[in-house]
Scaffold this motif. Structure first.
Motif, PDB file in Angstrom:
ATOM      1  N   SER A 125      -0.922  22.920 -16.236  1.00 15.51           N
ATOM      2  CA  SER A 125      -0.383  22.360 -15.132  1.00 15.51           C
ATOM      3  C   SER A 125       0.506  21.123 -15.070  1.00 15.51           C
ATOM      4  O   SER A 125       0.404  20.464 -16.091  1.00 15.51           O
ATOM      5  CB  SER A 125      -1.612  21.967 -13.814  1.00 15.51           C
ATOM      6  OG  SER A 125      -1.023  21.433 -13.040  1.00 15.51           O
ATOM      7  N   ASP A 183       0.720  18.705 -13.431  1.00 17.64           N
ATOM      8  CA  ASP A 183      -0.117  17.235 -13.020  1.00 17.64           C
ATOM      9  C   ASP A 183      -0.919  16.887 -14.212  1.00 17.64           C
ATOM     10  O   ASP A 183      -1.350  15.719 -14.083  1.00 17.64           O
ATOM     11  CB  ASP A 183      -0.920  17.759 -11.883  1.00 17.64           C
ATOM     12  CG  ASP A 183      -0.370  18.083 -10.377  1.00 17.64           C
ATOM     13  OD1 ASP A 183       0.647  17.450 -10.174  1.00 17.64           O
ATOM     14  OD2 ASP A 183      -1.035  18.817  -9.716  1.00 17.64           O
ATOM     15  N   GLN A 184      -1.092  17.541 -15.085  1.00 16.58           N
ATOM     16  CA  GLN A 184      -1.816  17.056 -16.187  1.00 16.58           C
ATOM     17  C   GLN A 184      -0.998  15.870 -16.739  1.00 16.58           C
ATOM     18  O   GLN A 184      -1.599  15.166 -17.783  1.00 16.58           O
ATOM     19  CB  GLN A 184      -2.053  18.158 -17.296  1.00 16.58           C
ATOM     20  CG  GLN A 184      -3.227  19.187 -16.806  1.00 16.58           C
ATOM     21  CD  GLN A 184      -3.216  20.145 -17.860  1.00 16.58           C
ATOM     22  OE1 GLN A 184      -2.492  21.162 -18.350  1.00 16.58           O
ATOM     23  NE2 GLN A 184      -4.374  19.872 -18.868  1.00 16.58           N
ATOM     24  N   ALA A 240       0.357  13.557 -15.684  1.00 20.60           N
ATOM     25  CA  ALA A 240      -0.227  12.286 -14.933  1.00 20.60           C
ATOM     26  C   ALA A 240      -1.204  11.718 -15.678  1.00 20.60           C
ATOM     27  O   ALA A 240      -1.769  10.538 -15.644  1.00 20.60           O
ATOM     28  CB  ALA A 240      -0.403  12.586 -13.625  1.00 20.60           C
ATOM     29  N   GLU A 241      -2.271  12.327 -16.543  1.00 23.48           N
ATOM     30  CA  GLU A 241      -3.266  11.959 -17.366  1.00 23.48           C
ATOM     31  C   GLU A 241      -2.878  11.209 -18.491  1.00 23.48           C
ATOM     32  O   GLU A 241      -3.723  10.867 -19.162  1.00 23.48           O
ATOM     33  CB  GLU A 241      -4.109  12.956 -17.441  1.00 23.48           C
ATOM     34  CG  GLU A 241      -4.751  13.804 -16.275  1.00 23.48           C
ATOM     35  CD  GLU A 241      -5.563  14.993 -16.810  1.00 23.48           C
ATOM     36  OE1 GLU A 241      -5.836  15.125 -17.909  1.00 23.48           O
ATOM     37  OE2 GLU A 241      -5.621  15.934 -15.716  1.00 23.48           O
ATOM     38  N   ASP A 289       1.577   5.935 -12.154  1.00 20.47           N
ATOM     39  CA  ASP A 289       1.501   6.875 -11.147  1.00 20.47           C
ATOM     40  C   ASP A 289       2.925   7.062 -10.639  1.00 20.47           C
ATOM     41  O   ASP A 289       3.757   8.105 -10.249  1.00 20.47           O
ATOM     42  CB  ASP A 289       0.740   6.675 -10.221  1.00 20.47           C
ATOM     43  CG  ASP A 289      -0.781   6.970 -10.411  1.00 20.47           C
ATOM     44  OD1 ASP A 289      -1.056   7.693 -11.492  1.00 20.47           O
ATOM     45  OD2 ASP A 289      -1.732   6.110  -9.811  1.00 20.47           O
ATOM     46  N   PHE A 292       5.228   8.929 -12.811  1.00 16.86           N
ATOM     47  CA  PHE A 292       4.837  10.446 -12.672  1.00 16.86           C
ATOM     48  C   PHE A 292       5.655  10.952 -11.365  1.00 16.86           C
ATOM     49  O   PHE A 292       6.154  11.893 -11.732  1.00 16.86           O
ATOM     50  CB  PHE A 292       3.395  10.666 -12.917  1.00 16.86           C
ATOM     51  CG  PHE A 292       3.156  12.283 -12.543  1.00 16.86           C
ATOM     52  CD1 PHE A 292       3.546  13.149 -13.488  1.00 16.86           C
ATOM     53  CD2 PHE A 292       2.596  12.507 -11.373  1.00 16.86           C
ATOM     54  CE1 PHE A 292       3.080  14.305 -13.300  1.00 16.86           C
ATOM     55  CE2 PHE A 292       2.125  13.899 -11.119  1.00 16.86           C
ATOM     56  CZ  PHE A 292       2.403  14.682 -12.047  1.00 16.86           C
ATOM     57  N   LEU A 293       5.444  10.153 -10.306  1.00 13.89           N
ATOM     58  CA  LEU A 293       5.961  10.788  -9.040  1.00 13.89           C
ATOM     59  C   LEU A 293       7.391  10.826  -9.175  1.00 13.89           C
ATOM     60  O   LEU A 293       8.047  11.663  -8.643  1.00 13.89           O
ATOM     61  CB  LEU A 293       5.776   9.924  -8.042  1.00 13.89           C
ATOM     62  CG  LEU A 293       4.031  10.047  -7.685  1.00 13.89           C
ATOM     63  CD1 LEU A 293       3.719   9.171  -6.712  1.00 13.89           C
ATOM     64  CD2 LEU A 293       3.573  11.502  -7.360  1.00 13.89           C
ATOM     65  N   LYS A 318       8.222  13.912 -11.540  1.00 12.00           N
ATOM     66  CA  LYS A 318       7.462  15.293 -11.056  1.00 12.00           C
ATOM     67  C   LYS A 318       8.335  16.377 -10.706  1.00 12.00           C
ATOM     68  O   LYS A 318       8.510  17.614 -11.006  1.00 12.00           O
ATOM     69  CB  LYS A 318       6.403  15.167 -10.120  1.00 12.00           C
ATOM     70  CG  LYS A 318       5.591  16.254  -9.873  1.00 12.00           C
ATOM     71  CD  LYS A 318       4.685  16.063  -8.829  1.00 12.00           C
ATOM     72  CE  LYS A 318       3.527  17.200  -8.918  1.00 12.00           C
ATOM     73  NZ  LYS A 318       2.421  16.883  -7.906  1.00 12.00           N
ATOM     74  N   LYS A 360     -11.486  21.583 -15.459  1.00 14.58           N
ATOM     75  CA  LYS A 360     -10.387  21.170 -16.359  1.00 14.58           C
ATOM     76  C   LYS A 360     -10.318  21.851 -17.678  1.00 14.58           C
ATOM     77  O   LYS A 360      -9.441  22.177 -18.308  1.00 14.58           O
ATOM     78  CB  LYS A 360     -10.575  19.752 -16.591  1.00 14.58           C
ATOM     79  CG  LYS A 360     -10.049  18.842 -15.390  1.00 14.58           C
ATOM     80  CD  LYS A 360     -10.498  17.114 -15.662  1.00 14.58           C
ATOM     81  CE  LYS A 360      -9.618  16.685 -16.799  1.00 14.58           C
ATOM     82  NZ  LYS A 360      -9.767  15.205 -16.560  1.00 14.58           N
TER      83      LYS A 360
END
Length: 191
Positions: A99, A101-102, A104-105, A111, A114-115, A118, A184
């Motif tokens: 994904s 979104d991973q 972001a980890e 954050d 990342f935004l 994205k 996850k």
């Protein structure tokens, strides 16, 4: 001063130069003669400057998160060489992303950054390395970022006591594996 875009239209303009002290200006003032060679409006100069400097904006490309190298991540806004390397290393430790979104980890990725990146990330190539929970050792499992030593140990001990897992859902019988952890890690597990 002139190279940076300054110009002299009167003797007082000499005071604008950094390093010219007031007493130096008073000493030099009688010798200053400014003649106009070409009159050009400041508006014309600014528009020419804008055309030259800002005519081409860098074009951002969409990056496939599972195949991109560090150079592709560096090309994204707000991502430097260290963050790009961390993203690639995190992907390698995971065995691939399932994904967007991973990302972001990734350790140290704010954050806000990342935004910002994205919209330029895509998940096109599904390269997820899986390991077999019926044959994997504790050491193999603990090397995965989503499984720590205590989870790897619990999986192997459960397997030793109850036999091979018949489905991935059997992992939920282990008290340490919450629904969040299972959701996850399930993409990296096989039978």
């Amino acid at each position: 001063y002139l190279k940076k875009g300054g110009h002299f239209s009167e003797a007082e303009d000499l005071k604008k130069i950094y390093g010219v002290r007031p007493d130096d200006y008073l000493r030099l003032k009688p010798y200053i003669r400014i003649t106009s060679t070409k009159t050009e409006s400041p508006a014309n100069k600014q528009s020419e400057f804008k055309k030259e400097t800002f005519a081409t904006k860098p074009r951002l490309v969409v990056v496939d998160i599972n195949t991109a190298d560090t150079a592709a991540f560096i090309a994204l806004p707000g991502i430097g060489s260290k963050l790009a390397l961390r993203i690639v290393n995190f992907r390698d430790k995971l065995g691939g992303f399932y994904s967007v979104d991973q990302i972001a980890e990734t350790y140290g990725l704010p954050d806000s950054a990342f935004l910002k990146i994205k919209p330029f990330l895509k998940f096109e190539t599904s390269i997820v390395k899986k390991f077999n929970i019926n044959t994997a050792t504790k050491e193999e499992m603990k090397s995965h970022p989503y499984l720590k030593w205590n989870l790897a140990n619990a999986i192997v001990e459960y397997r030793n006591q109850h036999g091979a897992f018949s489905s991935l859902e059997d992992l939920k019988k282990i008290s340490l594996i919450t629904t969040d952890i299972f959701d996850k890690v399930k993409f990296y597990l096989a039978l």
